[in-house]
Enzyme design. Structure first.
Site, PDB file in Angstrom:
ATOM      1  N   ALA A   8     -63.876   4.429 -15.971  1.00  0.00           N
ATOM      2  CA  ALA A   8     -63.329   4.358 -14.623  1.00  0.00           C
ATOM      3  C   ALA A   8     -61.916   3.799 -14.660  1.00  0.00           C
ATOM      4  O   ALA A   8     -61.714   2.702 -15.160  1.00  0.00           O
ATOM      5  CB  ALA A   8     -64.219   3.489 -13.740  1.00  0.00           C
ATOM      6  N   CYS A   9     -60.956   4.533 -14.137  1.00  0.00           N
ATOM      7  CA  CYS A   9     -59.545   4.171 -14.266  1.00  0.00           C
ATOM      8  C   CYS A   9     -58.865   4.105 -12.899  1.00  0.00           C
ATOM      9  O   CYS A   9     -59.457   4.417 -11.876  1.00  0.00           O
ATOM     10  CB  CYS A   9     -58.827   5.199 -15.142  1.00  0.00           C
ATOM     11  SG  CYS A   9     -59.644   5.495 -16.730  1.00  0.00           S
ATOM     12  N   THR A  10     -57.601   3.701 -12.898  1.00  0.00           N
ATOM     13  CA  THR A  10     -56.737   3.765 -11.719  1.00  0.00           C
ATOM     14  C   THR A  10     -55.420   4.398 -12.152  1.00  0.00           C
ATOM     15  O   THR A  10     -54.893   4.068 -13.212  1.00  0.00           O
ATOM     16  CB  THR A  10     -56.477   2.367 -11.144  1.00  0.00           C
ATOM     17  OG1 THR A  10     -57.716   1.697 -10.911  1.00  0.00           O
ATOM     18  CG2 THR A  10     -55.694   2.461  -9.839  1.00  0.00           C
ATOM     19  N   ASN A  29     -54.526   3.025 -15.927  1.00  0.00           N
ATOM     20  CA  ASN A  29     -55.311   2.067 -16.692  1.00  0.00           C
ATOM     21  C   ASN A  29     -56.488   2.808 -17.312  1.00  0.00           C
ATOM     22  O   ASN A  29     -57.238   3.486 -16.601  1.00  0.00           O
ATOM     23  CB  ASN A  29     -55.848   0.953 -15.796  1.00  0.00           C
ATOM     24  CG  ASN A  29     -54.771   0.020 -15.304  1.00  0.00           C
ATOM     25  OD1 ASN A  29     -53.631   0.074 -15.757  1.00  0.00           O
ATOM     26  ND2 ASN A  29     -55.117  -0.840 -14.360  1.00  0.00           N
ATOM     27  N   GLU A  99     -58.503  10.461 -15.169  1.00  0.00           N
ATOM     28  CA  GLU A  99     -59.026   9.662 -14.075  1.00  0.00           C
ATOM     29  C   GLU A  99     -60.417  10.211 -13.750  1.00  0.00           C
ATOM     30  O   GLU A  99     -60.561  11.315 -13.233  1.00  0.00           O
ATOM     31  CB  GLU A  99     -58.108   9.781 -12.852  1.00  0.00           C
ATOM     32  CG  GLU A  99     -58.578   9.020 -11.639  1.00  0.00           C
ATOM     33  CD  GLU A  99     -58.350   7.527 -11.778  1.00  0.00           C
ATOM     34  OE1 GLU A  99     -59.128   6.767 -11.154  1.00  0.00           O
ATOM     35  OE2 GLU A  99     -57.411   7.114 -12.486  1.00  0.00           O
TER      36      GLU A  99
END
Length: 470
Positions: A8-10, A29, A99
């Site tokens: 899980a990213c941003t 990230n 993402e």
């Protein structure tokens, strides 16, 4: 049907007229595991085999005859796949993948995920070395997804010296991509984000050639008067409200507070494309990717009550393996900014995109702590800071500020020097500065770790204060 636990990213993308210096920025990230090192490498031209075969799921693809030079941040082991994640190639094209997102069950019932399709693990490796523009990257990846399918739902970032694109997959085979308007930005957080598609605007939208008929034939569009990709293919559940939407809200509050004044953290209707209230700098993007709701009741290390502090998932968190900002359209050389470990506890070291080799310390690190690994050096300071939060974080922030200023000053000086050099000299300079600037950051982090360990020796609960020696 394929089901798996996603990382899980941003992510964030910034158009050149929305940035302070005219650069185009894409950043993300990489959030997956709290102790799983990343390396930073450069593949020389012609480095890849004729046939790619994934150790993750067996996906196989014949590659073009010649691969370009490109930077990448692979896992410390390829046992579970490469996960090269982000880089810039020799043609000044940047890519960040992926993402993680989710497709709703209405779509998956008709177009299931493909077990041996292309996944995050392979995307950078089979796309970035073979493209000359961001638009070409969208087309190549889209064609692969349509032909071979994918086992995940993902968002992928592309940029070159002219434009930035965001591509999203849905179901096993479908995809769309939108060019980020030059005067705008987008922040994304683990959900399908692209909204209305204009099928007549080929300058700003690309898509699977049969996506319109797929949606129409299978009665998937709840509002047929428009084509809202997020609404048709995405999810809109409670996890979006507390896990995803607040991170988008946070970005809008930071960059567009006047326009986003009425937005709510849990809203499912936050816009994908936004115009900033003022121009966005490289520092702004890095600060966003390093943020954890500072200044609000939702900061997990802030003064709020325990319920608010753990209500929403922060942007920067312990499971970040690395954070990057790929800065394009610079007047000299583009930059691969890289923060190993948790961005809030690390620093973004600038690596000139034309470098031919990375420092050895960035190519080391396994699953157990090593003082010879850049990843673990930054992680050590983060762990020490967490252990005595209120005593140690002010020292961490002071060190970060000092390093960041030194790095920015160094880039100014490097830009001035680059104008006097030919191409071969520029590559030599890039390699030299990669070591110098990473050494600058790592030396101060090693020193800070030594200081924090020394101070922590007297912070044990096995203390009893009767005099200064006890």
């Amino acid at each position: 049907m394929v089901t798996k636990k996603y990382s899980a990213c941003t992510s964030m993308l910034v158009g050149k007229k929305a940035s302070l210096d005219g650069s185009i920025m894409i950043g993300r990230n990489e959030d997956s595991k709290a102790a799983w090192p990343k390396h930073f490498i450069v593949h020389p031209a012609g480095d890849l085999p004729e046939q790619f075969v994934s150790k993750d799921n067996g996906f196989s693809l014949k590659l073009p005859a010649h691969s370009a030079k490109y930077s990448a941040t692979p896992e410390w082991t390829d046992k579970f796949g490469l996960f090269e994640e982000d880089g810039i190639n020799e043609f000044d094209v940047a890519m960040s993948a992926t993402e993680s997102a989710y497709t709703n069950n209405n779509v998956l019932a008709i177009d299931p995920l493909v077990k041996d399709g292309i996944n995050e693990e392979a995307m950078v490796t089979v796309v970035l070395p073979f493209i000359h523009t961001a638009r070409e990257g969208v087309a190549r990846l889209g064609q692969i997804i349509a032909q071979f399918g994918t086992g995940e739902t993902n968002g992928i970032l592309f940029a070159d010296n002219d434009e930035a694109w965001y591509l999203e997959t849905a179901g096993g085979h479908y995809w769309v991509a939108q060019q980020i308007p030059t005067d705008s930005y987008a922040v994304i957080s683990n959900q399908l984000s692209i909204q209305t598609i204009d099928f007549n605007d080929h300058d700003h939208f690309m898509y699977h050639p049969e996506i319109e008929s797929f949606v129409a034939d299978n009665h998937l569009n709840p509002q047929p008067e428009t084509f809202n990709f997020r609404q048709i293919f995405g999810t809109h559940d409670g996890s979006d409200a507390v896990y995803n939407n607040p991170r988008v809200w946070s970005g809008h509050q930071k960059f567009s507070p006047k326009k986003a004044i009425d937005e709510e953290p849990e809203s499912n209707n936050l816009p994908f494309i936004m115009k900033p209230d003022q121009l966005i700098s490289i520092t702004d993007v890095q600060n966003y990717l390093s943020s954890h709701f500072e200044g609000t009741a939702f900061d997990p290390i802030g003064p709020g009550d325990s319920t608010d502090k753990h209500k929403y998932r922060p942007i920067s968190l312990a499971k970040t393996q690395e954070s990057h900002v790929l800065q394009m359209n610079r007047p000299t050389v583009n930059i691969h900014w890289l923060a190993m470990g948790v961005a809030a506890q690390s620093v973004y070291v600038p690596f000139l995109a034309n470098l031919s080799e990375t420092p050895a310390v960035y190519q080391r690190g396994k699953s157990t702590y090593s003082p010879q690994s850049a990843y673990w050096i930054f992680k050590l300071v983060g762990v020490l800071g967490d252990s005595h939060l209120h005593q140690f974080w002010p020292q961490l922030e002071k060190t970060q500020n000092e390093i960041n200023l030194s790095l920015r000053q160094s880039i100014v000086a490097i830009d001035q020097e680059l104008g006097k050099l030919d191409e071969s000299q520029r590559v030599s300079l890039a390699n030299k500065k990669a070591k110098e600037l990473s050494d600058l950051a790592l030396t101060q982090y090693r020193s800070l770790a030594a200081t924090l360990i020394t101070q922590a020796t007297d912070l044990s609960p096995l203390n009893f204060k009767t005099d200064e020696n006890l």
